[in-house]
Write a protein that holds these residues in place. Structure first.
Motif, mmCIF file in Angstrom:
data_model
loop_
_atom_site.group_PDB
_atom_site.id
_atom_site.type_symbol
_atom_site.label_atom_id
_atom_site.label_comp_id
_atom_site.label_asym_id
_atom_site.label_seq_id
_atom_site.Cartn_x
_atom_site.Cartn_y
_atom_site.Cartn_z
ATOM 1 N N HIS A 194 76.299 12.081 -34.362
ATOM 2 C CA HIS A 194 77.216 12.097 -33.221
ATOM 3 C C HIS A 194 78.534 12.771 -33.593
ATOM 4 N N PRO B 129 84.388 -0.278 -24.689
ATOM 5 C CA PRO B 129 83.842 0.493 -25.827
ATOM 6 C C PRO B 129 83.065 -0.354 -26.813
ATOM 7 N N ARG B 130 83.462 -1.618 -27.024
ATOM 8 C CA ARG B 130 82.730 -2.464 -27.964
ATOM 9 C C ARG B 130 81.341 -2.807 -27.453
ATOM 10 N N GLU C 205 71.681 4.502 -34.864
ATOM 11 C CA GLU C 205 72.148 4.379 -33.490
ATOM 12 C C GLU C 205 72.762 3.000 -33.302
ATOM 13 N N PRO C 206 73.817 2.890 -32.518
ATOM 14 C CA PRO C 206 74.428 1.568 -32.299
ATOM 15 C C PRO C 206 73.633 0.733 -31.315
ATOM 16 N N GLN D 107 79.670 -0.652 -25.374
ATOM 17 C CA GLN D 107 78.957 0.624 -25.356
ATOM 18 C C GLN D 107 78.634 1.114 -26.766
ATOM 19 N N PHE D 108 79.518 0.851 -27.727
ATOM 20 C CA PHE D 108 79.314 1.299 -29.107
ATOM 21 C C PHE D 108 79.451 0.102 -30.051
ATOM 22 N N ASN E 56 72.210 5.102 -21.945
ATOM 23 C CA ASN E 56 73.341 6.004 -22.178
ATOM 24 C C ASN E 56 73.573 6.925 -20.981
#
Length: 392
Positions: free
Chosen positions: A159, A312-313, A384-385, A315-316, A261
């Protein structure tokens, strides 16, 4: 004229290159070369003609120089035979070697990280056009030269490589300041970054890991076959370092990850469109809340209306790496199919004495550190997260 600076007197004898020459002493006198000396407990004295003693300067005193040089000598190489059990475990631990690598900066993230966690690109002229290219010479060359121009380092993840390969040429912002005087304006304009850099780096990492693993699969006895990576099947193996699995560790979560995603990207696009079109209705400087006075200043340039978005936490989340249990301790697990691809994994195992088996244990030792670091680097590049690879 009073107050006028006195001009500097220049010699009329000038060399063709207008070079300035300086006189240097050919020999520095020290110790007995200075004459009769007397050494005390902590200092050396020179005996004068009248019998008195004059202490030598610290730079010339052999006692002071010897004491200072004690702390500037290189340490002796460690003796492996005299290692304690703890030192031997650290010596055979790939994570200790990775964290002990020199600290370098990732200018794209403004973060200091061990160099083992970074990918390094160097300048390489194109064989035909002679244009400067940024290429991973440390991955393509077994013994890369030590001095090959200023490096460009960034976090080893696909990424991050994809972010640097965007159309806005983000990679140029991560270049060191040493590139400009080295290449010049024309060279900076001709500097080439491959458009397929994420896939190119992935292929190089796979090639290195495949070449290193070929030695382990060449002869029987270097890997210990087991029935599965379950803890009960690993308990009888001593000194397990990691587990190699011929098969996929992907779950149903991996199948819907791309779809999730895409949904998040569409929601972010709608939120940005809504914020841009209806910004004036959310601006508290123009439309204050009820029972609140109107703002006395204009809207700042940095102000953006708040629009609900996915955190964000969420999503990632932190990256997930597959592990299994060996005698109560976590050990890394690497899927050859997921990391190398189905074709490369089949070519690696096929035709060897390990063909037909699905799981192997690599025992701990100094010779396994290099291949474990390569497998860990490749796994981190593909991680991947938010995907749980194996039940913990």
């Amino acid at each position: 004229m009073p107050g006028r600076p006195v001009p500097r007197v220049r010699s009329c004898l000038r060399s063709p290159n207008n070079a300035q020459y300086r006189a240097h002493a050919t020999k520095v006198l020290r110790g007995d070369d200075l004459g009769p000396v007397v050494q005390g407990e902590h200092q050396t004295f020179r005996v004068r003609n009248d019998g008195s003693k004059l202490p030598l300067p610290p730079v010339l005193d052999p006692i002071v120089v010897a004491q200072r040089s004690r702390w500037k000598q290189h340490k002796a190489q460690p003796d492996v035979a005299s290692f304690t059990p703890f030192q031997k475990k650290m010596w055979e631990n790939p994570y200790a070697h990775a964290l002990a690598s020199p600290i370098r900066i990732d200018r794209s993230l403004s973060t200091l990280l061990p160099s083992a966690l970074l990918l390094t690109l160097h300048l390489k002229p194109h064989p035909t056009t002679l244009e400067p290219w940024l290429l991973p010479l440390s991955l393509s060359t077994p013994n890369p030269p030590k001095h090959h121009g200023p490096p460009l380092r960034f976090l080893a993840h696909k990424h991050n490589a994809a972010h640097l390969t965007t159309r806005k040429e983000v990679w140029k912002k991560a270049l060191s300041a040493r590139y400009a005087p080295l290449l010049g304006p024309r060279g900076m304009a001709q500097l080439v970054w491959r458009k397929d850099m994420p896939e190119f780096l992935l292929g190089m990492l796979r090639a290195r890991a495949e070449d290193k693993l070929g030695w382990w699969f060449k002869w029987r006895g270097r890997l210990i076959p087991v029935a599965s990576p379950a803890p009960e099947h690993l308990a009888d193996v001593d000194d397990a370092a990691c587990v190699l699995l011929y098969g996929s560790l992907r779950t149903r979560a991996d199948a819907v990850l791309a779809e999730a995603n895409a949904i998040v990207a569409e929601a972010d696009r709608s939120a940005a469109y809504y914020r841009a079109g209806f910004a004036k209705y959310f601006d508290t400087h123009v439309r204050p809340p009820p029972n609140q006075p109107r703002a006395t200043h204009y809207t700042p340039a940095w102000f953006e209306p708040l629009v609900p978005r996915l955190a964000p936490r969420a999503q990632f989340p932190p990256l997930e790496f597959p592990t299994t249990r060996w005698r109560g301790r976590k050990v890394a697990m690497y899927s050859l199919t997921d990391m190398l691809g189905a074709e490369r994994a089949a070519a690696l195992v096929g035709g060897t004495q390990y063909e037909g088996e699905a799981c192997w244990v690599m025992k701990r030792g100094r010779q396994t550190v290099g291949v474990e670091m390569l497998l860990g680097q490749l796994q981190s590049y593909l991680a991947e997260p938010g995907v749980v690879w194996w039940p913990r």
